[in-house]
Design an enzyme around this catalytic site. Structure first.
Site, PDB file in Angstrom:
ATOM      1  CE1 TYR A 105      -0.967  -0.240 -19.492  1.00 41.57           C
ATOM      2  CE2 TYR A 105      -0.297  -1.300 -21.535  1.00 41.57           C
ATOM      3  CZ  TYR A 105      -1.293  -0.835 -20.702  1.00 41.57           C
ATOM      4  OH  TYR A 105      -2.610  -0.975 -21.055  1.00 41.57           O
ATOM      5  NE  ARG A 106       6.105  -2.896 -12.371  1.00 41.69           N
ATOM      6  CZ  ARG A 106       5.882  -2.653 -11.060  1.00 41.69           C
ATOM      7  NH1 ARG A 106       4.677  -2.847 -10.541  1.00 41.69           N
ATOM      8  NH2 ARG A 106       6.835  -2.220 -10.303  1.00 41.69           N
ATOM      9  NE  ARG A 168       1.384  -3.236  -5.755  1.00 36.29           N
ATOM     10  CZ  ARG A 168       1.199  -2.942  -4.462  1.00 36.29           C
ATOM     11  NH1 ARG A 168       0.622  -3.795  -3.655  1.00 36.29           N
ATOM     12  NH2 ARG A 168       1.594  -1.776  -3.980  1.00 36.29           N
ATOM     13  CE  LYS A 225       1.142  -2.242   5.538  1.00 38.81           C
ATOM     14  NZ  LYS A 225       1.856  -1.983   4.268  1.00 38.81           N
ATOM     15  CB  ALA A 256      -2.320   4.694   2.379  1.00 41.82           C
ATOM     16  N   GLY A 257       0.170   2.766   2.180  1.00 45.26           N
ATOM     17  CA  GLY A 257       1.022   1.762   2.830  1.00 45.26           C
ATOM     18  C   GLY A 257       2.477   2.211   2.862  1.00 45.26           C
ATOM     19  CG  ASP A 258       4.361   2.699  -0.656  1.00 39.71           C
ATOM     20  OD1 ASP A 258       4.521   1.526  -0.284  1.00 39.71           O
ATOM     21  OD2 ASP A 258       3.953   3.012  -1.782  1.00 39.71           O
ATOM     22  CG  ASP A 294       1.155   6.498  -5.685  1.00 34.86           C
ATOM     23  OD1 ASP A 294      -0.020   6.872  -5.878  1.00 34.86           O
ATOM     24  OD2 ASP A 294       1.610   5.441  -6.131  1.00 34.86           O
TER      25      ASP A 294
END
Ligand code: CKP
Ligand code: MG
Length: 313
Positions: A105-106, A168, A225, A256-258, A294
């Site tokens: 919701y952005r 995304r 990755k 995890a990617g961050d 996160d």
């Protein structure tokens, strides 16, 4: 400052019930998340200095996000409040043990109104690395321009650019995503794609071919990755697989990617060879999956070292 990053952070809502459709969820827990601030927080935990550039709504959620990220020790002096737009929100449902579904919701959020006028070039020049992801240019045209300007400025000031495509699909069309992500990947020094993102960008599946495709596109190193298997690196210094750390019970894979990006950057800032830096990335990425949220699993250097030496409990 070691690393400057820019992007949107949001309040994350998660149903308290561990399964079932979200329409039936009455109770939610809330946390703060956003790929770029996740990386900045990860770096600070590992002992580095990081700054985060963004816009937040001048509302309760915006205030909460700023307090949280500042409280983690990230420099937030370049964050602005916007009176005319709201802070973004997102929801994360756990579908299976290692699968989550995210709803945003952005649209038209305060962060999506970032413009290149928000950038203080002198602030970026102070850093060793500029970290960017493919989420920010997907938010709006002015965000895309802002990211491009930041990258161009970093390059001219001798600041290394590290880019995580973070595709995304909910935010833009595949055609536009491919076009913009390839352009940014070509301008970055180091690209950190997931293997599925690399396949999306180049339409190939073999690791070596994909690695070479990023180098031919302009990057000087690519760290791809591979999930549990670790990462495939292609660079002048080293090319090959850096094995990951086994995780028995994945609690929450998002973030995890961050964590991986924070670990790799931390190693590079500390002057490790790329292979060792990627090992650090693998370690942090694995630890993030073991905690809910996160950023909650991001370790300090001592816990990370223990984990990497396998005596972590
Ligand atoms: O690729 P990752 O799972 O590490 O990224 C997770 C973040 O910024 C999450 O915090 C969320 O807020 C987001 O990616 C996003 O916008 O999807
Ligand atoms: Mg990612």
């Amino acid at each position: 400052m070691d690393v400057i990053t820019l992007g949107e952070s949001m309040v994350l809502f998660t149903p308290k019930a561990s399964s079932g459709l979200m329409r039936y969820a009455g109770d939610f827990s809330t946390k703060i998340a956003g790929a770029e601030s996740n990386v900045a927080i990860g770096l600070v935990r590992l002992g580095h200095q990081a700054g985060w550039i963004s816009r937040l709504g001048n509302d309760e959620f915006g205030r909460r996000i700023l307090s949280f990220i500042r409280g983690e020790g990230v420099d937030v002096s370049e964050v602005k409040f916007d009176d005319s737009a709201s802070t973004g929100l997102f929801f994360k449902e756990k579908l299976t043990a290692d699968e989550a579904r995210v709803s945003y919701y952005r649209k038209d959020s305060a962060a999506s109104k970032m413009t290149s006028a928000d950038l203080d070039e002198a602030y970026i020049s102070k850093a060793k690395y500029l970290h960017i992801t493919g989420i920010t240019p997907a938010l709006s045209e002015s965000c895309r321009e802002t990211v491009l300007k930041a990258v161009k400025h970093a390059k001219s000031a001798g600041v290394k650019v590290i880019f995580d495509p973070n595709l995304r699909r909910k935010l833009w069309s595949e055609t536009r995503a491919r076009e913009v992500l390839l352009e940014l990947a070509g301008m970055a020094d180091i690209v950190l794609p997931g293997v599925d993102e690399a396949e999306f960008l180049f339409g190939e599946s073999d690791h070596e071919t994909l690695g070479q495709a990023f180098l031919d596109n302009g990057a000087s190193a690519v760290i791809m990755k591979l999930g549990k298997e670790g990462a495939y690196v292609a660079s002048e210094e080293f090319s090959g697989i850096v094995p990951g750390f086994p995780v028995e019970d994945v609690t929450d894979p998002v973030g995890a990617g961050d964590g991986f990006a924070a670990g790799c950057l931390s190693g590079l800032i500390d002057g490790l060879a790329i292979k060792e830096a990627v090992q650090r990335g693998n370690g942090v990425g694995a630890m993030v999956t073991m905690a809910d949220g996160d950023v909650e699993g991001l370790p300090d250097l001592k816990r990370l070292t223990n984990f990497m030496q396998r005596d972590y409990l």
